[in-house]
Structure formats: structure tokens, C-alpha cells
Motif scaffolding. Structure first.
Motif, PDB file in Angstrom:
ATOM      1  N   TYR A   1     -28.733 -29.588  12.198  1.00 40.97           N
ATOM      2  CA  TYR A   1     -27.924 -30.735  12.552  1.00 40.97           C
ATOM      3  C   TYR A   1     -28.764 -31.657  13.440  1.00 40.97           C
ATOM      4  O   TYR A   1     -29.726 -31.222  14.077  1.00 40.97           O
TER       5      TYR A   1
ATOM      6  N   THR B   1     -28.733 -34.297  16.599  1.00 38.24           N
ATOM      7  CA  THR B   1     -27.949 -34.655  17.765  1.00 38.24           C
ATOM      8  C   THR B   1     -28.786 -35.530  18.697  1.00 38.24           C
ATOM      9  O   THR B   1     -30.012 -35.434  18.716  1.00 38.24           O
TER      10      THR B   1
ATOM     11  N   TYR C   1     -29.129 -37.254  22.701  1.00 31.23           N
ATOM     12  CA  TYR C   1     -28.762 -37.184  24.101  1.00 31.23           C
ATOM     13  C   TYR C   1     -29.277 -38.420  24.830  1.00 31.23           C
ATOM     14  O   TYR C   1     -30.257 -39.036  24.421  1.00 31.23           O
TER      15      TYR C   1
ATOM     16  N   PHE D   1     -24.899 -35.432  26.200  1.00 29.16           N
ATOM     17  CA  PHE D   1     -24.683 -35.475  24.758  1.00 29.16           C
ATOM     18  C   PHE D   1     -24.019 -36.790  24.368  1.00 29.16           C
ATOM     19  O   PHE D   1     -23.077 -37.245  25.012  1.00 29.16           O
TER      20      PHE D   1
ATOM     21  N   GLN E   1     -23.518 -36.326  17.297  1.00 30.32           N
ATOM     22  CA  GLN E   1     -24.180 -35.401  16.385  1.00 30.32           C
ATOM     23  C   GLN E   1     -23.681 -35.655  14.964  1.00 30.32           C
ATOM     24  O   GLN E   1     -22.573 -36.165  14.763  1.00 30.32           O
TER      25      GLN E   1
ATOM     26  N   TYR F   1     -32.921 -39.076  23.519  1.00 31.12           N
ATOM     27  CA  TYR F   1     -33.613 -37.977  22.856  1.00 31.12           C
ATOM     28  C   TYR F   1     -32.935 -37.639  21.531  1.00 31.12           C
ATOM     29  O   TYR F   1     -31.712 -37.521  21.456  1.00 31.12           O
TER      30      TYR F   1
ATOM     31  N   VAL G   1     -31.248 -29.373  15.515  1.00 28.99           N
ATOM     32  CA  VAL G   1     -30.795 -28.069  15.983  1.00 28.99           C
ATOM     33  C   VAL G   1     -30.283 -27.247  14.815  1.00 28.99           C
ATOM     34  O   VAL G   1     -29.358 -27.677  14.117  1.00 28.99           O
TER      35      VAL G   1
ATOM     36  N   ILE H   1     -28.052 -24.628  13.065  1.00 31.42           N
ATOM     37  CA  ILE H   1     -26.783 -23.936  13.297  1.00 31.42           C
ATOM     38  C   ILE H   1     -26.727 -22.775  12.321  1.00 31.42           C
ATOM     39  O   ILE H   1     -26.547 -22.967  11.117  1.00 31.42           O
TER      40      ILE H   1
ATOM     41  N   LYS I   1     -30.696 -23.672  19.624  1.00 32.43           N
ATOM     42  CA  LYS I   1     -31.653 -23.975  20.667  1.00 32.43           C
ATOM     43  C   LYS I   1     -31.790 -25.482  20.819  1.00 32.43           C
ATOM     44  O   LYS I   1     -32.116 -26.185  19.873  1.00 32.43           O
ATOM     45  N   LEU I   2     -31.525 -25.988  22.002  1.00 31.00           N
ATOM     46  CA  LEU I   2     -31.614 -27.411  22.278  1.00 31.00           C
ATOM     47  C   LEU I   2     -33.022 -27.704  22.782  1.00 31.00           C
ATOM     48  O   LEU I   2     -33.331 -27.507  23.948  1.00 31.00           O
ATOM     49  N   THR I   3     -33.891 -28.178  21.865  1.00 26.64           N
ATOM     50  CA  THR I   3     -35.287 -28.444  22.185  1.00 26.64           C
ATOM     51  C   THR I   3     -35.513 -29.944  22.240  1.00 26.64           C
ATOM     52  O   THR I   3     -35.270 -30.652  21.270  1.00 26.64           O
ATOM     53  N   PHE I   4     -36.012 -30.420  23.380  1.00 23.72           N
ATOM     54  CA  PHE I   4     -36.199 -31.842  23.612  1.00 23.72           C
ATOM     55  C   PHE I   4     -37.660 -32.229  23.415  1.00 23.72           C
ATOM     56  O   PHE I   4     -38.566 -31.489  23.782  1.00 23.72           O
TER      57      PHE I   4
END
Lengths: 116, 114
Positions: B32, B34, B36, B46, B49, B87, B91, B93, B101-104
Motif C-alpha cells: 500500500y 501512504t 506522511y 499520517f 493511504q 514522505y 508498506v 500489508i 513496517k513504516l520505513t521513511f
């Protein structure tokens, strides 16, 4: 609804000292994250918990950083001993872990650490 | 995890529409998208998404083409208070904790001028 709480908000220490940060996530959030954000960069994931278990700690410098979430609720992140390059904002976030709700991370205000 | 690429910075003026495009060429079926927003001295927040097509909420719109290799965040009629870093995250799912895992990345710094 109360947000993610973090303390302290600011901390100044000298190199080689120890420091600990505390995070209380939103009630009911099983997933908890700790991030390190250096000025001018995006947040870097240090460790991810699912309840009281570690899901990912691949980027945690384990020789000096440790984290725990013993009861699956609040969490502490410790640095021992600190180095100059650890100066950053440490962010805690939490989320639900079901479906697309997991995309919505809720972040705390962060702890700004300065290592002298 | 799919790598994301977005512009480092963008300037705009009050009242204009801002569009930020993020590339994620190796996005997977269960990923997905998303977005931020982060204001100075605050944690990320957030915004929106989506999986495909268009999603709109009270803050922004998210456009995702059919091939899902990119996405565009659209901020309508920006004001000075929309100055922030945005950002783009991809992610997975998977139904299990390991995938969420929310990786920026580095984000896009948007400056709104008067």
C-alpha cells in the motif's frame, strides 16, 4: 484520545554517558516503533515491537542501544555509552496491526538528545 | 521493501495546488502507498493511504495510476502552514506484524511562500 507520550522531551549528556527514553503508546496499539531522526534526514527505524516481541531490530546498533517492551505496553530505549553521532531526535510511534490500520502510525513529540 | 524516490524540495505559493510525485517502480502486489507530513520539531503525521486509483480526504488527494509504479500527493490551495516535509512510504500489508513496517526515506521539503 490520548496520543503517544514520550519523556523526556530534551536531554543533554556527555559522550560515554548513558541515557534512557520512555514511550507510552496509544492504548490498544500492539505495534510500537522507535525511530532516530538526525537533523535534515528522514526518520530511521531502529526497532519495531509487536506486543512485547521484537519484529525488527536490524538497524539497531546493538553494541550500545537496547530497547524493551516488557508488558507489551510502554517501552524504553537506552543508549550506553552515548557517542557524539547519537545526537538526534528519538521518535516513538504506535499503530494497530490489523489490515490498513497498520498504515496509520501515530507519533509522539520525540526526545531531542544532544551528546557533547 | 519497495524503494521510493521523490523530489528533495519544492517551492509553491499560497493558494496554489502542490503535487508531489513519488516513484516506486518495484512495488509489490500486497504493498500500500501512504503519505506522511512532518512539521519542524514534531513527529510525522499520517495524511492519506491508498492502493490504486484515487483517494481523497479532507487534507489531500492521492492519485495512483493503474501500474502503481508511482503516486502523486495533491495538496489543494496550500497555505503557509502547509510548509513541511512530506514522505511517501510503500508498506506491505501481509496480515502479520512483520510486514507492517513504516520505513521513511528523505521526503520532499515543501516551502509555501506568501
Amino acid at each position: 484520545e490520548a496520543g503517544v507520550a514520550q519523556s523526556p522531551r530534551y536531554k543533554i549528556i556527555e559522550k560515554r554517558q548513558s541515557v534512557a527514553f520512555w514511550c507510552n503508546p496509544i492504548s490498544g496499539h500492539a505495534t510500537l516503533y522507535w525511530y532516530q531522526q538526525i537533523l535534515g534526514q528522514g526518520p530511521k527505524l531502529l526497532i519495531q515491537f509487536q506486543n512485547n516481541g521484537v519484529v525488527d531490530d536490524s538497524q539497531l546498533p546493538k553494541d550500545r542501544f537496547s530497547a524493551e517492551r516488557l508488558k507489551g505496553v510502554d517501552s524504553t530505549l537506552k543508549i550506553q555509552p552515548a557517542k557524539l553521532e547519537d545526537s538526534a531526535v528519538y521518535l516513538c510511534a504506535s499503530s494497530l496491526n490489523s489490515g490498513t490500520s497498520a498504515l496509520e502510525g501515530y507519533f509522539g513529540p520525540g526526545t531531542r538528545l544532544t551528546v557533547l | 521493501l519497495a524503494k521510493t524516490t521523490q523530489p528533495i524540495s519544492m517551492d509553491s505559493y499560497e493558494g496554489q495546488e502542490v503535487n508531489i510525485t513519488c516513484s516506486h517502480n518495484n512495488i509489490a502486489t500486497n504493498d500500500y502507498i501512504t503519505w506522511y507530513q512532518q512539521f519542524p520539531s514534531q513527529g510525522p503525521r499520517f495524511i492519506i493511504q491508498g492502493y490504486k486509483t484515487k483517494v481523497t480526504n479532507e487534507v489531500a488527494s492521492l492519485f495512483i495510476p493503474a501500474d502503481r509504479k508511482s503516486s502523486t500527493l495533491s495538496l489543494p490551495r496550500v497555505s503557509l502552514s502547509d510548509t513541511a516535509v512530506y514522505y511517501c512510504l510503500v508498506v506491505p500489508i501481509t496480515g502479520g506484524a512483520a510486514g507492517n513496517k513504516l520505513t521513511f526515506g528523505g521526503g520532499t521539503r515543501v516551502l509555501v511562500k506568501p
